[in-house]
Scaffold this active site. Sequence first.
Site, short mmCIF file in Angstrom:
data_model
loop_
_atom_site.label_atom_id
_atom_site.label_comp_id
_atom_site.label_asym_id
_atom_site.label_seq_id
_atom_site.Cartn_x
_atom_site.Cartn_y
_atom_site.Cartn_z
N GLN A 44 20.03 33.68 -57.22
CA GLN A 44 18.81 34.34 -57.68
C GLN A 44 19.08 34.98 -59.06
OE1 GLN A 44 17.30 37.59 -55.26
NE2 GLN A 44 15.21 37.28 -55.95
N MET B 241 22.38 40.42 -51.16
CA MET B 241 21.59 39.24 -51.49
C MET B 241 21.23 38.56 -50.18
SD MET B 241 20.16 37.32 -53.71
CE MET B 241 19.11 36.03 -53.08
N GLU B 242 19.92 38.32 -50.02
CA GLU B 242 19.37 37.90 -48.74
C GLU B 242 19.55 36.42 -48.45
OE1 GLU B 242 17.81 38.92 -51.49
OE2 GLU B 242 15.83 37.99 -51.75
N ASN B 243 20.73 35.86 -48.69
CA ASN B 243 20.94 34.45 -48.40
C ASN B 243 20.64 34.20 -46.91
OD1 ASN B 243 23.59 34.85 -50.70
ND2 ASN B 243 21.72 33.75 -51.10
N HIS C 262 17.37 46.27 -45.61
CA HIS C 262 16.65 45.64 -46.73
C HIS C 262 16.86 44.12 -46.72
CE1 HIS C 262 15.01 45.46 -50.90
NE2 HIS C 262 15.84 44.43 -50.98
N GLU C 263 18.11 43.70 -46.69
CA GLU C 263 18.38 42.25 -46.77
C GLU C 263 17.85 41.54 -45.52
OE1 GLU C 263 18.97 41.54 -49.65
OE2 GLU C 263 19.87 43.40 -50.38
N HIS D 180 14.18 40.85 -45.79
CA HIS D 180 13.87 39.67 -46.60
C HIS D 180 13.76 38.41 -45.75
CE1 HIS D 180 13.69 40.79 -50.81
NE2 HIS D 180 14.89 41.37 -50.81
N GLU E 172 10.08 41.98 -53.31
CA GLU E 172 10.85 43.23 -53.21
C GLU E 172 10.03 44.43 -52.73
OE1 GLU E 172 13.95 43.19 -53.11
OE2 GLU E 172 14.40 41.25 -54.03
N ASP F 55 15.54 37.94 -65.04
CA ASP F 55 16.35 39.10 -64.73
C ASP F 55 15.78 40.37 -65.38
OD1 ASP F 55 18.65 39.60 -63.18
OD2 ASP F 55 19.75 40.13 -65.00
N TYR G 150 10.34 47.09 -56.82
CA TYR G 150 10.81 47.65 -55.55
C TYR G 150 9.97 48.87 -55.13
CZ TYR G 150 15.08 44.85 -55.99
OH TYR G 150 15.97 43.82 -56.07
N1 BES Z 1 17.22 39.89 -53.84
C1 BES Z 1 17.75 41.13 -54.27
C2 BES Z 1 18.83 40.98 -55.31
C3 BES Z 1 18.39 40.25 -56.56
C4 BES Z 1 17.15 40.45 -57.13
C5 BES Z 1 19.26 39.37 -57.17
C6 BES Z 1 16.78 39.75 -58.27
C7 BES Z 1 18.89 38.68 -58.32
C8 BES Z 1 17.65 38.87 -58.87
C9 BES Z 1 18.28 41.95 -53.09
O1 BES Z 1 17.52 41.83 -51.94
C10 BES Z 1 18.21 43.39 -53.48
O2 BES Z 1 17.12 43.85 -53.71
N2 BES Z 1 19.35 44.06 -53.56
C11 BES Z 1 19.42 45.46 -53.89
C12 BES Z 1 19.66 46.29 -52.67
C13 BES Z 1 18.50 46.93 -52.08
C14 BES Z 1 18.90 47.87 -50.96
C15 BES Z 1 17.50 47.55 -53.00
C16 BES Z 1 20.64 45.67 -54.76
O3 BES Z 1 21.39 44.73 -54.97
O4 BES Z 1 20.84 46.78 -55.23
ZN ZN Z 2 15.63 42.82 -52.17
#
Ligand code: BES
Ligand code: ZN
Length: 631
Positions: A170, A299-301, A324-325, A328, A347, A404, A412
Amino acid sequence: MARIPELHLVASLLFALPALLCACAGTPPPAPPVAAAAPAPPAVDDPHSSARPQEVAVEHLALDLTVDFDRKQLAGRASLRLRNPAGATRLYLDTRDLEIRRVLLDSGTEARFTLGDPQPHLGRELAVEIAPGTRTVHVDYATSPEAAALQWLEPRQTSGEQPFLFTQSQAILARTWIPLQDTPGVRATYEATIRVPPGFLALMSAENPTAKSADGVYRFRMPQPVPSYLLALAVGDLAFRPLGDRAGVYAEPAVVERAAWELADTPKMIQAAEKLYGPYRWGRYDVLVLPPSFPFGGMENPRLTFATPTILAGDRSLVALVAHELAHSWSGNLVTNATWNDFWLNEGFTVYFENRIMEAIYGRPYSEMLAALGRGDLLETIEELGAESPDTRLKLDLAGRDPDDGVTDVAYDKGYLLLRRIEEVVGRPRFDKFLRSYFERHAFGSMDTETFLGLLDRELLAEQAELRDEVRQWVYQPGLPATAPQPRADAFAKVEAQAQAFAAGTAAAALQTQGWSTHEWLHFLRSLPSPVAADRMADLDQTFKLSESGNSEVLAAWLEKVIASSYAPAYPALERFLTGMGRRKFLQPLYTALAKSPAGAELALRIYEKARPGYHAVSRQTIDKILDWRG
Ligand code: BES
Ligand code: ZN
């Protein structure tokens, strides 16, 4: 006077420990229910992909890859099975930094192909000439050692004695390790054969082994169709511990017991999630705790969340990340944002769902603390971006930019607050019913913002014209509407009183901090004035041992205060933290603050020069920009 529990130092994960071999056998899970029909082609264009899935769409991917740690290379074949109803004669794929060696059609005729010029962020379009009846296209290729999705770790960057590889696809990095239609609007099932050196375990976002194979060959199957950004691979010296009958944890042998203890509530979370919004559709749910350079919290793989070891606080206080994950698995993996402009649909929904899981298990006062901290983060982010910035809208416009750039607290926490606002107006029972049916009816499909607003109007807000307008303001206007809900964290009022007392001169030892949780400590540190005088910083640090905290969130909040106060005695702790892990959420504010402080800019560059080779490309890209790094 309470102290922050003395826990494992994150940085200690960098030191090598003797590798232990583990061959934990596990029973294979029952086959999960699979989406019935092939997913429809996407209705909206994705500005971040060259694929034209309305013409030809990939419906199944078969990978056969060899993992070469010495050359830092994946090489082999990607076979793409096509759905080509109108008989198109060209297939368009996304690639970036891939060496395309040969393209074959069906049973072996060589195909003509062209690689377009490299485009910033996007890489090169691969156009393959096909026949109207071509069923499968085989691409023989190899990755570059610089492939942005891949991080190749030296043994010293792990807690063992072997190298390690993991991917992060991602948002649009899957194309740096697989030639494919790299857009969240296309879903495909997949299978893979992954060949690794003996002694390594390979895992994917698929049905996984729980023990090493003798020959280093692993076969994977993912029977549910997934978008490209959910393709994932990890290879290392890994062990497995079950957590109940459909959840478990993988980690390096030196970490796996600690990880299993920390994540013990995972089965409860799955149960709570299902009770809220319907059955978990992916079979097993496992978590892989990675080495500390993993650039994200999680990362929600699918079937296998990738997670940072910085959640291993030793007291289970940072497990909201797993909620959180896991969430997803519905919001994002079942119903997927159509393009990265609709990222808030992934998100924002997930933060809302995460909060509901946390409330169900740990109670409302706990989840309200999390919500209040999130709201605080959001206000800070909006201030940094500027309340009029287009990037503070929920619906983003990322054409011509790196997706990104859209990854901020807006998607979020503003997304969360919008959903909570709707919940508060229509009432929780009606909102839950709506969400439950939303996940069920759009499962294995994609969703864009406009389609969502249409169905929200029809199914939930038919009688509420005012709220329909307000929702559009949230989505299309910058800033935070005045109607944004205010989480009620009663415990925080007491924390604020202690922060004020400290600011007014009360000694740290005289503060009432007994029984404070991680979240109260975070709120305390954020409520302190800036800067804090050096003798008062010393008092805080000596009393609460903040520089030695094994709780990464508390340590990061303290280190922000350290920089804001130019408190030099804690700079060694700052350097240890910045060189000991690579999670972008921690790196970004610390380097930003350092770069801004007069004495800090030089220190930032000195630390970064040392730490940069150990960071993942995703984190490097962000910090390069902050420090204007030119190498
Ligand atoms: N899917 C996201 C990580 C992500 C978003 C990777 C966009 C690449 C591009 C993941 O679910 C996420 O949101 N992770 C957060 C943790 C969460 C508890 C808010 C993080 O990595 O901080
Ligand atoms: Zn997320």
